[in-house]
Design a protein around this motif. Structure first.
Motif, short mmCIF file in Angstrom:
data_model
loop_
_atom_site.label_atom_id
_atom_site.label_comp_id
_atom_site.label_asym_id
_atom_site.label_seq_id
_atom_site.Cartn_x
_atom_site.Cartn_y
_atom_site.Cartn_z
N THR A 40 -38.11 35.56 79.19
CA THR A 40 -38.90 35.39 77.97
C THR A 40 -37.99 35.67 76.78
O THR A 40 -37.37 36.73 76.70
CB THR A 40 -40.10 36.35 77.94
N LEU A 41 -37.91 34.70 75.88
CA LEU A 41 -37.12 34.85 74.66
C LEU A 41 -38.07 35.02 73.48
O LEU A 41 -39.01 34.25 73.33
CB LEU A 41 -36.24 33.61 74.46
N THR A 42 -37.83 36.06 72.68
CA THR A 42 -38.73 36.42 71.59
C THR A 42 -37.94 36.67 70.31
O THR A 42 -36.81 37.15 70.37
CB THR A 42 -39.49 37.71 71.94
N VAL A 43 -38.57 36.38 69.18
CA VAL A 43 -37.99 36.71 67.88
C VAL A 43 -38.96 37.63 67.15
O VAL A 43 -40.13 37.30 67.00
CB VAL A 43 -37.74 35.44 67.03
N GLU A 44 -38.48 38.79 66.75
CA GLU A 44 -39.28 39.73 65.97
C GLU A 44 -38.49 40.09 64.72
O GLU A 44 -37.49 40.79 64.81
CB GLU A 44 -39.60 40.98 66.78
N LYS A 45 -38.95 39.59 63.60
CA LYS A 45 -38.26 39.75 62.31
C LYS A 45 -36.83 39.24 62.44
O LYS A 45 -36.61 38.07 62.65
CB LYS A 45 -38.36 41.17 61.81
N LEU A 46 -35.83 40.11 62.33
CA LEU A 46 -34.43 39.66 62.43
C LEU A 46 -33.84 39.92 63.80
O LEU A 46 -32.65 39.69 64.02
CB LEU A 46 -33.59 40.38 61.36
N GLU A 47 -34.66 40.40 64.72
CA GLU A 47 -34.16 40.78 66.04
C GLU A 47 -34.49 39.71 67.08
O GLU A 47 -35.63 39.25 67.17
CB GLU A 47 -34.80 42.11 66.45
N GLN A 48 -33.51 39.31 67.85
CA GLN A 48 -33.66 38.34 68.93
C GLN A 48 -33.74 39.14 70.24
O GLN A 48 -32.85 39.94 70.52
CB GLN A 48 -32.46 37.39 68.99
N ILE A 49 -34.79 38.93 71.01
CA ILE A 49 -35.00 39.71 72.22
C ILE A 49 -35.07 38.80 73.44
O ILE A 49 -35.78 37.79 73.43
CB ILE A 49 -36.31 40.53 72.12
N ALA A 50 -34.34 39.17 74.48
CA ALA A 50 -34.38 38.44 75.75
C ALA A 50 -34.85 39.42 76.83
O ALA A 50 -34.32 40.52 76.95
CB ALA A 50 -32.99 37.91 76.09
N LYS A 51 -35.87 39.00 77.58
CA LYS A 51 -36.43 39.84 78.65
C LYS A 51 -36.39 39.05 79.94
O LYS A 51 -36.55 37.83 79.94
CB LYS A 51 -37.88 40.21 78.35
N ALA A 52 -36.20 39.77 81.05
CA ALA A 52 -36.22 39.12 82.35
C ALA A 52 -37.00 39.96 83.34
O ALA A 52 -36.85 41.18 83.38
CB ALA A 52 -34.80 38.91 82.87
#
Length: 95
Positions: A40-52
């Motif tokens: 799952t790839l997510t964007v929160e404000k200026l932060e790019q988050i990748a979860k597996a």
């Protein structure tokens, strides 16, 4: 090994899809242990988050990484997943 990729607040482009799949091919040598991977790839404000979430034989593993760039976050995620799988394999050998 089945890989599913989804985006939350981000459109999964062909380039991102290809990048993730190429990176997870690194785990093919451990494919006997891995059943499926959900990224799952997510964007929160200026932060790019990748979860597996990784379904492995006998359990599940979860890893998460964040960075200013999605590609950097995915690289960090792969490293974390790789380390977790190695630890999990060692744990199975001890039992």
């Amino acid at each position: 090994m089945q890989i599913s990729i989804q985006g939350a607040g981000i459109k999964i482009t062909e380039a991102l899809d290809t990048f993730v799949r190429d990176k997870f091919k690194k785990l093919d040598r451990k494919a006997d242990l891995i059943n499926s991977i959900s990224v799952t790839l997510t964007v929160e404000k200026l932060e790019q988050i990748a979860k597996a979430d990784i379904a492995v034989t006998g359990g599940n593993l979860h890893a998460e990484a964040s960075a200013e760039s999605m590609y950097t976050a995915i690289d960090a995620l792969i490293d974390k997943v790789d380390r977790q799988i190695v630890k999990y394999k060692e744990k199975l050998k001890q039992e």
